[in-house]
Design a protein around this motif. Sequence first.
Motif, PDB file in Angstrom:
ATOM      1  N   LYS A   1       6.459  -9.280  -7.640  1.00 14.96           N
ATOM      2  CA  LYS A   1       7.018  -8.276  -6.726  1.00 14.96           C
ATOM      3  C   LYS A   1       5.860  -7.462  -6.156  1.00 14.96           C
ATOM      4  CE  LYS A   1      10.183  -4.362  -6.804  1.00 14.96           C
ATOM      5  NZ  LYS A   1      10.994  -3.495  -7.687  1.00 14.96           N
ATOM      6  N   PRO A   2       5.753  -7.385  -4.830  1.00 16.84           N
ATOM      7  CA  PRO A   2       4.563  -6.779  -4.224  1.00 16.84           C
ATOM      8  C   PRO A   2       4.398  -5.294  -4.524  1.00 16.84           C
ATOM      9  CG  PRO A   2       5.845  -8.034  -2.590  1.00 16.84           C
ATOM     10  CD  PRO A   2       6.688  -7.906  -3.828  1.00 16.84           C
ATOM     11  N   THR A   3       3.166  -4.852  -4.431  1.00 19.20           N
ATOM     12  CA  THR A   3       2.872  -3.427  -4.563  1.00 19.20           C
ATOM     13  C   THR A   3       3.503  -2.677  -3.394  1.00 19.20           C
ATOM     14  OG1 THR A   3       1.135  -1.770  -4.593  1.00 19.20           O
ATOM     15  CG2 THR A   3       0.656  -3.751  -3.339  1.00 19.20           C
ATOM     16  N   SER A   4       3.925  -1.476  -3.661  1.00 18.33           N
ATOM     17  CA  SER A   4       4.505  -0.680  -2.575  1.00 18.33           C
ATOM     18  C   SER A   4       3.434  -0.226  -1.591  1.00 18.33           C
ATOM     19  CB  SER A   4       5.237   0.531  -3.156  1.00 18.33           C
ATOM     20  OG  SER A   4       4.315   1.370  -3.822  1.00 18.33           O
ATOM     21  N   ARG A   5       2.180  -0.412  -1.964  1.00 19.62           N
ATOM     22  CA  ARG A   5       1.083  -0.003  -1.069  1.00 19.62           C
ATOM     23  C   ARG A   5       0.800  -1.027   0.022  1.00 19.62           C
ATOM     24  NH1 ARG A   5       2.397   3.878  -4.525  1.00 19.62           N
ATOM     25  NH2 ARG A   5       1.139   5.720  -4.110  1.00 19.62           N
ATOM     26  N   ALA A   6       1.374  -2.215  -0.081  1.00 18.20           N
ATOM     27  CA  ALA A   6       1.142  -3.222   0.951  1.00 18.20           C
ATOM     28  C   ALA A   6       2.137  -3.024   2.087  1.00 18.20           C
ATOM     29  CB  ALA A   6       1.292  -4.613   0.358  1.00 18.20           C
TER      30      ALA A   6
ATOM     31  N   CYS B   1      -6.360  -7.212 -23.103  1.00 20.47           N
ATOM     32  CA  CYS B   1      -5.216  -7.112 -22.207  1.00 20.47           C
ATOM     33  C   CYS B   1      -5.594  -6.231 -21.027  1.00 20.47           C
ATOM     34  CB  CYS B   1      -4.025  -6.495 -22.951  1.00 20.47           C
ATOM     35  SG  CYS B   1      -2.569  -6.296 -21.908  1.00 20.47           S
ATOM     36  N   GLU B   2      -5.402  -6.749 -19.828  1.00 21.92           N
ATOM     37  CA  GLU B   2      -5.635  -5.965 -18.615  1.00 21.92           C
ATOM     38  C   GLU B   2      -4.307  -5.818 -17.892  1.00 21.92           C
ATOM     39  OE1 GLU B   2      -8.141  -7.886 -15.704  1.00 21.92           O
ATOM     40  OE2 GLU B   2      -8.461  -6.019 -14.601  1.00 21.92           O
ATOM     41  N   ALA B   3      -3.883  -4.594 -17.717  1.00 20.84           N
ATOM     42  CA  ALA B   3      -2.640  -4.329 -16.999  1.00 20.84           C
ATOM     43  C   ALA B   3      -2.987  -3.779 -15.619  1.00 20.84           C
ATOM     44  CB  ALA B   3      -1.793  -3.314 -17.762  1.00 20.84           C
ATOM     45  N   VAL B   4      -2.448  -4.422 -14.589  1.00 24.17           N
ATOM     46  CA  VAL B   4      -2.762  -4.037 -13.216  1.00 24.17           C
ATOM     47  C   VAL B   4      -1.556  -3.323 -12.623  1.00 24.17           C
ATOM     48  CG1 VAL B   4      -3.505  -4.901 -10.964  1.00 24.17           C
ATOM     49  CG2 VAL B   4      -4.121  -6.151 -13.055  1.00 24.17           C
ATOM     50  N   ALA B   5      -1.747  -2.079 -12.243  1.00 26.22           N
ATOM     51  CA  ALA B   5      -0.649  -1.308 -11.670  1.00 26.22           C
ATOM     52  C   ALA B   5      -0.971  -0.987 -10.207  1.00 26.22           C
ATOM     53  CB  ALA B   5      -0.423  -0.042 -12.483  1.00 26.22           C
ATOM     54  N   GLU B   6      -0.061  -0.306  -9.560  1.00 23.78           N
ATOM     55  CA  GLU B   6      -0.222  -0.088  -8.114  1.00 23.78           C
ATOM     56  C   GLU B   6      -1.427   0.766  -7.753  1.00 23.78           C
ATOM     57  OE1 GLU B   6       4.124  -0.729  -6.197  1.00 23.78           O
ATOM     58  OE2 GLU B   6       3.495   1.346  -6.475  1.00 23.78           O
TER      59      GLU B   6
ATOM     60  N   ILE C   1       3.657  -0.966 -12.830  1.00 25.12           N
ATOM     61  CA  ILE C   1       2.871  -2.082 -13.345  1.00 25.12           C
ATOM     62  C   ILE C   1       3.256  -3.362 -12.599  1.00 25.12           C
ATOM     63  CG2 ILE C   1       4.525  -2.408 -15.239  1.00 25.12           C
ATOM     64  CD1 ILE C   1       2.213  -3.400 -16.977  1.00 25.12           C
ATOM     65  N   LEU C   2       2.231  -4.120 -12.183  1.00 23.03           N
ATOM     66  CA  LEU C   2       2.460  -5.321 -11.366  1.00 23.03           C
ATOM     67  C   LEU C   2       2.145  -6.604 -12.117  1.00 23.03           C
ATOM     68  CD1 LEU C   2       0.577  -4.029  -8.182  1.00 23.03           C
ATOM     69  CD2 LEU C   2       3.057  -4.184  -8.436  1.00 23.03           C
TER      70      LEU C   2
END
Lengths: 343, 343, 343, 343
Positions: C201-206, A242-247, A151-152
């Motif tokens: 903290k950046p996504t690991s996909r970047a 609530c919107e949770a943005v993950a990878e 989760i980001l």
Amino acid sequence: MSASPLRVGIIGVGMMGADHADRIVHRIAGAELVAISDPDSERAGDLAARYDGVRTVGDPLQLIAGSGVDAVLIASPGSVHEEQVLACVEHGKYALCEKPLTMDSESSLRVVEAERNKAGRPLVQVGFMRRFDPEYARMKRLLDSGDLGRILLVHNTHRNKTLPKWFRSEMIVSDSLVHEVDVCRWLFDDEIATITVLAPKPTSRAAEGMLDPQVAIFQMAGGGMATTEVFVNSQIGYEVRCEAVAELGNVTVGLGQDVFVRSDNHYGGHIPDDFRDRFARAYDLEVQAWVDASRRGEVVGPTTWDGYAATAVCTAALQSLATGRPVRVDLADRAEVLRGAAT
Amino acid sequence: MSASPLRVGIIGVGMMGADHADRIVHRIAGAELVAISDPDSERAGDLAARYDGVRTVGDPLQLIAGSGVDAVLIASPGSVHEEQVLACVEHGKYALCEKPLTMDSESSLRVVEAERNKAGRPLVQVGFMRRFDPEYARMKRLLDSGDLGRILLVHNTHRNKTLPKWFRSEMIVSDSLVHEVDVCRWLFDDEIATITVLAPKPTSRAAEGMLDPQVAIFQMAGGGMATTEVFVNSQIGYEVRCEAVAELGNVTVGLGQDVFVRSDNHYGGHIPDDFRDRFARAYDLEVQAWVDASRRGEVVGPTTWDGYAATAVCTAALQSLATGRPVRVDLADRAEVLRGAAT
Amino acid sequence: MSASPLRVGIIGVGMMGADHADRIVHRIAGAELVAISDPDSERAGDLAARYDGVRTVGDPLQLIAGSGVDAVLIASPGSVHEEQVLACVEHGKYALCEKPLTMDSESSLRVVEAERNKAGRPLVQVGFMRRFDPEYARMKRLLDSGDLGRILLVHNTHRNKTLPKWFRSEMIVSDSLVHEVDVCRWLFDDEIATITVLAPKPTSRAAEGMLDPQVAIFQMAGGGMATTEVFVNSQIGYEVRCEAVAELGNVTVGLGQDVFVRSDNHYGGHIPDDFRDRFARAYDLEVQAWVDASRRGEVVGPTTWDGYAATAVCTAALQSLATGRPVRVDLADRAEVLRGAAT
Amino acid sequence: MSASPLRVGIIGVGMMGADHADRIVHRIAGAELVAISDPDSERAGDLAARYDGVRTVGDPLQLIAGSGVDAVLIASPGSVHEEQVLACVEHGKYALCEKPLTMDSESSLRVVEAERNKAGRPLVQVGFMRRFDPEYARMKRLLDSGDLGRILLVHNTHRNKTLPKWFRSEMIVSDSLVHEVDVCRWLFDDEIATITVLAPKPTSRAAEGMLDPQVAIFQMAGGGMATTEVFVNSQIGYEVRCEAVAELGNVTVGLGQDVFVRSDNHYGGHIPDDFRDRFARAYDLEVQAWVDASRRGEVVGPTTWDGYAATAVCTAALQSLATGRPVRVDLADRAEVLRGAAT
């Protein structure tokens, strides 16, 4: 689980406490409401009179200490929470304490420590109820499953239609934003390290001097971030999203359409497997209605006539399925059949 | 309402009856499960053993007649409903009878007449549970309000993901379509006069000889009409939808987004007024979880630490709101504070 | 409006410029593509060869100066925009310049001043295309109507599925966020006074070192605020949404369901009045397909057989409507009727 | 494709024909409107006067025969279609004929045969425009892909808000239902074998004697089925929806949210890959607006000031990203910079 019902006392029967009283009496299995305490003794008395076997207790600490009470639901103002929760801990009573736990960090920490030192084990549950909302709970499970990666970011929206004049700017933080504080700590499974709260030029619908709406930015200890809009005079209604943005995708709840997922060029949600999932609540309500009506000596809902008419239609339907033709449904004369019956 | 809980017996504890047993024990207020009867005595015994104070009774008619049972939930096969419902009527017991009421129109009519003649008042509720689904119930209230004018047409969709091989074409009518028969009778407040059931070329996913899907057309006595698709091997999931078309607009339920209305160049739905509406179920689940955990001697959900951390964040938030600057949140060391506590 | 088509030259025919070339030739009325310039002369030549009457010009400034070009579409890299736009201004040519106008504020200001001083009137349109998106345009009209009161807050989401490795953190601002900068200036009709850009903290996909996602907070000169998430390796797809919160309601676009409004305990959107609104694009595409096919000497879409079959069905339908009975449709034998025809 | 534009004549310039004229002049590439014919010569003259180079022709057959016309768009009443389409076939002109092709099956069949015998190849496209609607087209492609298995059922909804008094019951079939006739033939790729049209008790909003709404049931030659509701005084707005049910899932269009798919316990839709997909129409509209404005000698949309302001904000944004702090945006004074410029 204990065979006998949990004997519950409620402290504070304003809007929230009265709502909980009704809940425990009418919708909760395995509990019985036995005692109520409120500084307004008339209010307490009126409420107790509505139910069988509920007594009022003037002093809340006496309610907590009483041997006839197994667990206490604390819905009093936040300023007396510390004393009441500590009393529960002292007497080894389970407590459900509405938020906030107490009014400042120091007193809250004292409660944490007292619970550890005196009870040595958890006794108190705090009223962050979003965790029990089926949508939020499913979102949490989905995030925890790892299917969407780490989760980001989280974006919360928390809007009330209007709030009374006495609701001040600070209460937006302590009464409203506090829910999203818990949501973010829970979703990230992390503490909030830094918080910024900004306010645009206020809506003209808020009282003079009120900073409404507000935008909060949380930076989590582990590097996550969250934005939260709280707007308590939105004129719209009660909107909590609530919107949770993950990878690998994002999840949104509170759209009125369960958990909504976007990932891999696709948006969508879940279609249940069967009727137990889709209609679980309908079955609960059906049986609760039947139990309540039976206890009142009544019948609600579909009657034997409804059962008969449905059977007659299905009989005709089977004939039509066999022939591909329209079939007339043959029904007895309702008035005649039911003549003389009490309805 | 009676002060003491309703003592419920369940006849038939297959999938549906076992689900009802669990419901009455764990989610229904004011009732207690006291007796179970099932031809499969092992199944009955296993289920009874899961709960406190539930006895098994070999003969269902004896369960019905027993003085310790106030009300009977009949979840046995339809073929024995007539006998069991008539026994309930005979003994003046309230009954909730799963659909179908009985297997054919004649026997159903005998039940209607027995209830009138022997009890002289309603005792039996038939298990058409769509009427208790909150979405269907709101649709019905909206239609009854007259805001959309007279109801003209109804379109139902009733899809199962898959059904077992032993489910035959006729059961699509008697077990599935029967729900929409009741929905249409209820929404129109009218009887079905003529029915046509047609079947397109069946899906290859259905068993050999199975007519699936089917399309039923109802012509109501008062001139209304309804179309219903029943498709029990849709491969999709459980989809139950209903669109009611009235003179001034239409209402749809079952989209997973509550009651959806189209009228006057507008589509949309309702946003609740406050948290009691939006989170009613979350509060019920929160308090039920608290009651269940307390009876087990546990605490679930947010702890005092969660309460403390939220208070600390809100304190920092108020500082940020006053200054417009980011504020660090000062938290005690969790491990140290909770050292030695059982979690 | 001039009777003759606008003669357009395009500078830069990478992905964006080539897309515009195709657009002008195949979907835009009243324009003809006459010239192309690109440093990669082979790419320019290949593209020009696809269309009739399009020449390539090596030097973009010569293309701009040429008498055969009325207007110039600038899709070259941002670093050469200043020179090319100034040349358009110099020669009095209309220009559509893809964003960014230029690479820094000083050069952009020089362009503004040159246009005022040399042309004395606007000649240059900048490529902020969100303003032309039908959803954004309707949102703007709704906000401008005043029906929702004063605009208070905007929340933008701007996600790409993935971006190439060479896309750096700074480009998230200059290539992506720049669109939401324009959206907020346009919706608020106000300038941005203060901006904060934070990165979790950046996504690991970047790619290594890439700050992705980013969250920007705009404080408008007049007191409004906006939050924007830009996430260019979201793995989800291309998601561009905007929620504008005003004093009496909020509007969201980019949900894939047109303009979505929440106000007064209601969410919803517009249902069009008639087919010209709902099917405007379908009619455009139908006629464009017909024109294109006719120019190729072909017929696409529904044939006379389709027209005949529909007429035959409608004839049967009218008989059924009169009788309430199923009517068989009588069709000629298609193979026989069309025997020998080229299809 | 021919280098010169297609010269189009339009026959019949009532609402539909005038709409097509506007389309060809303003939104269609590669075509020019050259001639108009209408029995109402004043109406024809007025419309022709709006555009450059459009002449009126009294006799539609002369328009068709004229050497200056390459293709004819027939938007005249259905009763004269046969003659006009046959003339197009005779003269080898491409034609787009609005539905219905002709007024009865016999005359439609004559057109099919004339086209085969005289032209030997297709010349005529019939105006079933649903096939060109992007949503319907995507649904068709999805069904043709085989991903959802064989198509079993189709449910259509076709509602108008209101229709004028002169619209009669039969026109619901011939003018409205005819579209769904084509949709079903196209989606199933099959002919309709049997049709049933039923009418519930009419809405009180329809004119006396009008059967509105109507429900049609199509049984396809290959075993498929379709239900269609047509309701032309629904008071709601223009609603055209189609749900296609296949063996492995269903697809719905017309919900205002593109193609909506349900399969495998999931509902949802597509998120586009990139901006060319999501904003294709916005780019078209942007460039068309730029072309139109340039031809009028104007600039619309974002100006150089907008370009400058965006660049200034992005410059500040990059500083904030580097420091994590709020950064003020430094803008020149707009009034001073633009002083003296025409806007």
